[in-house]
Design a protein around this motif. Sequence first.
Motif, PDB file in Angstrom:
ATOM      1  N   ARG A 194       0.172  47.033  10.906  1.00  9.56           N
ATOM      2  CA  ARG A 194       1.308  47.153   9.973  1.00  9.56           C
ATOM      3  C   ARG A 194       0.869  47.874   8.699  1.00  9.56           C
ATOM      4  N   PHE A 214       7.611  49.828   5.476  1.00  8.27           N
ATOM      5  CA  PHE A 214       8.980  49.288   5.614  1.00  8.27           C
ATOM      6  C   PHE A 214       9.836  49.574   4.374  1.00  8.27           C
ATOM      7  N   PHE A 221      13.587  48.110   3.179  1.00  7.00           N
ATOM      8  CA  PHE A 221      14.599  47.132   3.591  1.00  7.00           C
ATOM      9  C   PHE A 221      15.929  47.387   2.884  1.00  7.00           C
ATOM     10  N   ARG A 248       6.694  52.087  -2.161  1.00  6.58           N
ATOM     11  CA  ARG A 248       5.840  51.031  -1.610  1.00  6.58           C
ATOM     12  C   ARG A 248       5.547  51.287  -0.124  1.00  6.58           C
ATOM     13  N   ARG A 297       3.843  39.786   4.669  1.00  9.11           N
ATOM     14  CA  ARG A 297       3.377  39.970   6.049  1.00  9.11           C
ATOM     15  C   ARG A 297       3.756  41.370   6.538  1.00  9.11           C
ATOM     16  N   ALA A 298       4.978  41.814   6.187  1.00 12.42           N
ATOM     17  CA  ALA A 298       5.410  43.150   6.607  1.00 12.42           C
ATOM     18  C   ALA A 298       4.497  44.222   5.997  1.00 12.42           C
ATOM     19  N   MET A 299       3.962  43.929   4.804  1.00 12.34           N
ATOM     20  CA  MET A 299       3.079  44.895   4.153  1.00 12.34           C
ATOM     21  C   MET A 299       1.650  44.808   4.680  1.00 12.34           C
ATOM     22  N   GLY A 300       1.447  43.904   5.622  1.00 15.70           N
ATOM     23  CA  GLY A 300       0.114  43.840   6.235  1.00 15.70           C
ATOM     24  C   GLY A 300      -0.759  42.716   5.739  1.00 15.70           C
TER      25      GLY A 300
END
Lengths: 226, 371
Positions: free
Chosen positions: A85, A91, A93, A158, B279-282
């Motif tokens: 990830r 990501f 959102f 980001r 968590r999404a950012m690792g």
Amino acid sequence: MDDIILDVRDISKIYMQGKIPVNALHDVTFYVKKGEFVSIMGPSGSGKSTLMGIVGCLEKPTAGKVIIDGIEVTSVSDGQLPRIRREKIGFVFQHYNLLNSLTALGNVELAMRFSKVSRQERVERAETLLKKLGLGDRLNHRPTELSGGEQQRVSIARAMANWPAIILADEPTGEVDSKTRDAIVETFKLLKSRGQTIIVVTHDPDVAKHCDRVLRIVDGTVVDSD
Amino acid sequence: MFDIIIRSATQRKVRSGLTVSGIALGIFALVVMGAMSENFNQTFENSMSLTSDKIRVFAESGMFGGGLTDDKVPDVKRVPGVKDAYGILLTTFDEDQMGMSGKQIFALPPEKSRIALDPVKLKAGRFLEPGDTYQILVGTSIAGEYDLQIGSKLEIHDKNFTVIGILEYTGSFFDSTAAIPLETAQDIYNLEHSLSTIFAVPEEGIDSDILAKRIELNVKGTSTLSPRELQEQASQSLLIFSVITISSALLAAIIGGLSVMNTMLMSVTERTREFGILRAMGAETKDILLITLGEAALLGIIGGLLGIGIGSAAVYLINLWLAGKGIILFAITQRLLVVALLFATVIGTISGLYPAYRATKMSPMEALRYG
């Protein structure tokens, strides 16, 4: 096929709702090339967000394979997923999901902390990204002090922070006015022009029309790709 | 990561403040009770080191059972291996307070006062000497409380005594002791020939345990306590005292720990989406653990420092107030402070374990959908 950055093959996802299995995705197959700007469109409940979650390594499919930048992410252990990830996905959102306790700079910098980037480099990279996205005068503002469009641009900065292989944006224009939407689309187009791969889940045809390709998803499966 | 932890703890000021107060209260109790226990330990250890060379001889019926009289002293002295022996009479200094202040009258033959009190030195004046009757030698606490100088008068059991010596501070029961001639004490308390204890001084190189048994065998109607036995007996009593005081304080601190757990559970629930973003950012499991446990430990440390600060201040003020009465009730030691701070940190961290575990078990996808 060296230029394929995302290869999704026969993905299925079955949830258990109590004792009843729900088929959220079935037999989803598609690919995305390096530098492509692709949108995924579909009605509510069609499985778009589930697909994003699987492609973003936030959850695993019940069956099928996902290959990102040459790595079959569906077969790696849970312990390795955070690294994937960090390195492969950025990501964006719908609700921005910025941390209100941090400034714009802090939010962008935070994404690099888990990659063990030095503090000096984190700050330099975050500043550069925010300035490129027109937020040079907003570095030390907290999310509550920024407009919706500005917050989304911080969110994009980001997502870019670790130079990911793919940016995954889930309804990035869902909460902004048309002017801000256009600005966000322009930002994505700018990133695409620099070779960034972008996948956007959207309801909005005005966003989709700027994309190289549109994948349509209905009832958990991709029905059309143009 | 430390800045994230601090920011998270300070973001919810009222809740964090209340949690820190809970821990601080527990650690306050631990410090105060612990300081009381430490003082007893210190006083005991100092007292032991000052009297560790002597064997105590009692009447078979025990120290307070009566029956030990002057005529046993020569019998004890005659036992092979005994260098010297003398009888003493112990009674309370402040009869109106039932001895609660810990001060005592130590009546002894005047010619033995130097040996009996050895190695305690004089701060002023002289030891008791043969021929003394209503002369008194006082410890520093009594001298301080009654503002006594050499030549001052002190009333004991309706009789006036003249202060002829003041002992140096020892940190032992000698500080709260007033020594008077044995015969005078037996006379004014109507305890003719009665003794509380006979002290037997072993000759050099003699095993005091063996000598103690020899005294029991040779002097009928007596029981003995060798220095080792006394140490063991007193250590057990001290241990029981320490267990009671410290465990009550631990209970208070554990209640403080539960408030940390409650706060952290609420915090983790509120921050579900935040953990999803991380968590999404690792962020890895260890990063989430570090953030959650770090916050819990931080609350523990701040609470601990606050509890130690307030506890130490309270103990200092009470000691200062009691010093006027010649009593020292608490002793703050380095080990007590280290234990208190470690305990606060550990209790904070342990209380954060379950909330941290819950935070790491969240599915990132569900966490992002939360709220």
